[in-house]
Design an enzyme around this catalytic site. Structure first.
Site, mmCIF file in Angstrom:
data_model
loop_
_atom_site.group_PDB
_atom_site.id
_atom_site.type_symbol
_atom_site.label_atom_id
_atom_site.label_comp_id
_atom_site.label_asym_id
_atom_site.label_seq_id
_atom_site.Cartn_x
_atom_site.Cartn_y
_atom_site.Cartn_z
ATOM 1 N N ASP A 95 0.837 -1.197 0.000
ATOM 2 C CA ASP A 95 0.000 0.000 0.000
ATOM 3 C C ASP A 95 0.871 1.246 0.000
ATOM 4 O O ASP A 95 1.714 1.434 0.882
ATOM 5 C CB ASP A 95 -0.900 0.015 1.239
ATOM 6 C CG ASP A 95 -1.790 1.244 1.273
ATOM 7 O OD1 ASP A 95 -2.836 1.233 0.590
ATOM 8 O OD2 ASP A 95 -1.421 2.232 1.955
ATOM 9 N N TYR A 144 3.329 9.982 -0.106
ATOM 10 C CA TYR A 144 4.397 9.432 0.724
ATOM 11 C C TYR A 144 5.792 9.729 0.180
ATOM 12 O O TYR A 144 6.781 9.499 0.873
ATOM 13 C CB TYR A 144 4.235 7.918 0.874
ATOM 14 C CG TYR A 144 2.952 7.465 1.523
ATOM 15 C CD1 TYR A 144 2.103 8.362 2.182
ATOM 16 C CD2 TYR A 144 2.562 6.124 1.479
ATOM 17 C CE1 TYR A 144 0.924 7.941 2.762
ATOM 18 C CE2 TYR A 144 1.391 5.696 2.072
ATOM 19 C CZ TYR A 144 0.569 6.609 2.707
ATOM 20 O OH TYR A 144 -0.602 6.188 3.279
ATOM 21 N N LYS A 149 -2.504 6.230 -3.977
ATOM 22 C CA LYS A 149 -3.577 7.188 -3.706
ATOM 23 C C LYS A 149 -3.219 8.534 -4.318
ATOM 24 O O LYS A 149 -2.038 8.897 -4.367
ATOM 25 C CB LYS A 149 -3.777 7.357 -2.191
ATOM 26 C CG LYS A 149 -3.882 6.055 -1.426
ATOM 27 C CD LYS A 149 -3.950 6.293 0.076
ATOM 28 C CE LYS A 149 -3.731 5.009 0.846
ATOM 29 N NZ LYS A 149 -2.320 4.570 0.855
ATOM 30 N N HIS A 193 -7.323 9.865 -1.470
ATOM 31 C CA HIS A 193 -6.635 9.758 -0.179
ATOM 32 C C HIS A 193 -7.429 10.393 0.962
ATOM 33 O O HIS A 193 -7.485 9.852 2.063
ATOM 34 C CB HIS A 193 -5.253 10.411 -0.277
ATOM 35 C CG HIS A 193 -4.280 9.882 0.715
ATOM 36 N ND1 HIS A 193 -2.918 9.911 0.515
ATOM 37 C CD2 HIS A 193 -4.447 9.290 1.929
ATOM 38 C CE1 HIS A 193 -2.307 9.369 1.553
ATOM 39 N NE2 HIS A 193 -3.211 8.990 2.418
ATOM 40 N N ILE A 242 -3.131 -3.095 6.993
ATOM 41 C CA ILE A 242 -1.883 -2.703 6.321
ATOM 42 C C ILE A 242 -0.909 -2.105 7.338
ATOM 43 O O ILE A 242 -0.577 -0.918 7.275
ATOM 44 C CB ILE A 242 -2.153 -1.727 5.154
ATOM 45 C CG1 ILE A 242 -3.087 -0.587 5.581
ATOM 46 C CG2 ILE A 242 -2.732 -2.462 3.963
ATOM 47 C CD1 ILE A 242 -3.189 0.529 4.548
ATOM 48 N N LYS A 281 2.439 -0.949 9.147
ATOM 49 C CA LYS A 281 3.736 -0.477 8.662
ATOM 50 C C LYS A 281 4.803 -0.810 9.684
ATOM 51 O O LYS A 281 4.614 -0.592 10.879
ATOM 52 C CB LYS A 281 3.682 1.032 8.411
ATOM 53 C CG LYS A 281 4.950 1.602 7.754
ATOM 54 C CD LYS A 281 5.988 2.090 8.729
ATOM 55 C CE LYS A 281 5.551 3.306 9.503
ATOM 56 N NZ LYS A 281 6.650 3.818 10.382
ATOM 57 N N ARG A 316 9.360 -8.013 12.860
ATOM 58 C CA ARG A 316 7.929 -7.704 12.898
ATOM 59 C C ARG A 316 7.267 -7.914 11.549
ATOM 60 O O ARG A 316 6.071 -8.205 11.482
ATOM 61 C CB ARG A 316 7.720 -6.279 13.408
ATOM 62 C CG ARG A 316 8.088 -6.127 14.871
ATOM 63 C CD ARG A 316 7.481 -4.897 15.501
ATOM 64 N NE ARG A 316 7.897 -4.778 16.890
ATOM 65 C CZ ARG A 316 8.913 -4.052 17.328
ATOM 66 N NH1 ARG A 316 9.632 -3.354 16.462
ATOM 67 N NH2 ARG A 316 9.232 -4.001 18.598
ATOM 68 N N ASN A 367 3.892 -10.031 11.584
ATOM 69 C CA ASN A 367 2.600 -9.470 11.184
ATOM 70 C C ASN A 367 1.847 -10.323 10.177
ATOM 71 O O ASN A 367 0.615 -10.252 10.099
ATOM 72 C CB ASN A 367 2.794 -8.062 10.607
ATOM 73 C CG ASN A 367 3.178 -7.042 11.658
ATOM 74 O OD1 ASN A 367 3.061 -7.292 12.852
ATOM 75 N ND2 ASN A 367 3.653 -5.883 11.214
#
Length: 286
Positions: A43, A48, A73, A116, A235, A237, A243, A247
């Site tokens: 994603d 970003y 987005k 977004h 989603i 991060k 991790r 996840n």
């Protein structure tokens, strides 16, 4: 390997990698590692400022593009993570913005393109019309929205856009989205949760810690499994390699109904990301 949800012929893995605040070499490393260990949902967003790194990681991974669910987005708020204010995207520039994203991502299409934030130059109908033309042009497989409330979701339907793929919203055990989730279920809109482990806060709550001990899992795994059992995509991060593996390793156990309820009852209206309609002028993500 992530289990997926399917709608309208498109399949979205139930665990994806969020890339907010992953920059430069860190972003390249994390996305590459994620793909190596089995993530197939990445994603991202124009906002970003890391789409080039995401694209390079996908190319370098050797994973076939068609096996990856890639989301981006359009930046409707005029801000970037570097706190650089950019010109608010006009409707006439949406196609150009997507072309720039595709160039940076090194791909001919994205699996999902989202609005977004619910900020529109003219109105929601105009913007959706543009996004669905991009879908018709095969540059976008699915159209979704993010941070939409129930009223706006119903407006999408009333405007004739009845196949909105998903609504991406902040959701974790400390923020109830029960009413919104009910509306999304009625409208057949997939919920996608960002900040699902509340930036690590779930690991500090006694109820979730106790459940982690009961199921021999970590607090993050308990929370992400709780999401999955609600038919919600998550989603999370992380830039931590351990991790990353943790996840996605949530498919070998099931949380009992009574324990699901315990987590539901933790809601305390804790919101990490502000409502941009309330404060438009200051940088919204401090």
């Amino acid at each position: 390997m992530s289990i997926s949800f399917t709608k309208s012929g498109s399949t979205i893995p139930s665990i994806g990698l969020g890339t907010w605040e992953l920059n430069g070499s860190d972003c390249l490393r994390v996305v590459t590692e994620a793909l190596e260990i089995g993530y197939r949902h990445i994603d991202g967003a124009a906002m970003y400022e890391n789409e080039s790194e995401v694209g390079s990681a996908i190319i370098n991974s050797g994973v076939r593009r068609e096996d990856i669910f890639l989301a981006t987005k359009i930046n409707t708020i005029g801000w970037t993570p570097s706190k650089r204010k950019v010109t608010t995207l006009k409707n006439k520039d949406i196609s150009k913005s997507l072309e720039n994203s595709l160039k940076n991502l090194q791909t001919d299409y994205v699996d999902l393109l989202l609005i977004h934030w619910p900020r529109f130059e003219t109105n929601l109908g105009d913007m959706l019309e543009i996004l669905y033309k991009l879908k018709d042009a095969k540059k976008v497989k699915e159209v979704g929205v993010a941070n939409f409330n129930s009223k706006l979701l119903n407006e999408c339907i009333n405007l004739g856009f009845k196949d909105i793929f998903c609504n991406q919203v902040e959701y974790h055990p400390f923020l109830s989205q029960a009413k919104l989730l009910e509306v999304m279920q009625d409208l057949d809109i997939i919920p996608v949760a960002y900040c699902p482990i509340c930036r690590g806060d779930v690991a500090r709550h006694d109820v979730i810690i106790d459940l982690a001990e009961k199921y021999s899992k970590t607090p993050a795994q308990i929370t992400l499994r709780w999401m999955y059992q609600q038919n919600s995509v998550s989603i999370p991060k992380t830039a931590n390699s351990y991790r990353l593996r943790e996840n996605i390793d949530i498919f070998d156990f099931e949380i009992e109904s009574k324990d699901m309820l315990k987590i539901y009852n933790l809601a305390r209206n804790q919101r990490l990301v502000p409502n941009l309609e309330v404060n438009e002028l200051e940088y919204p993500f401090d």
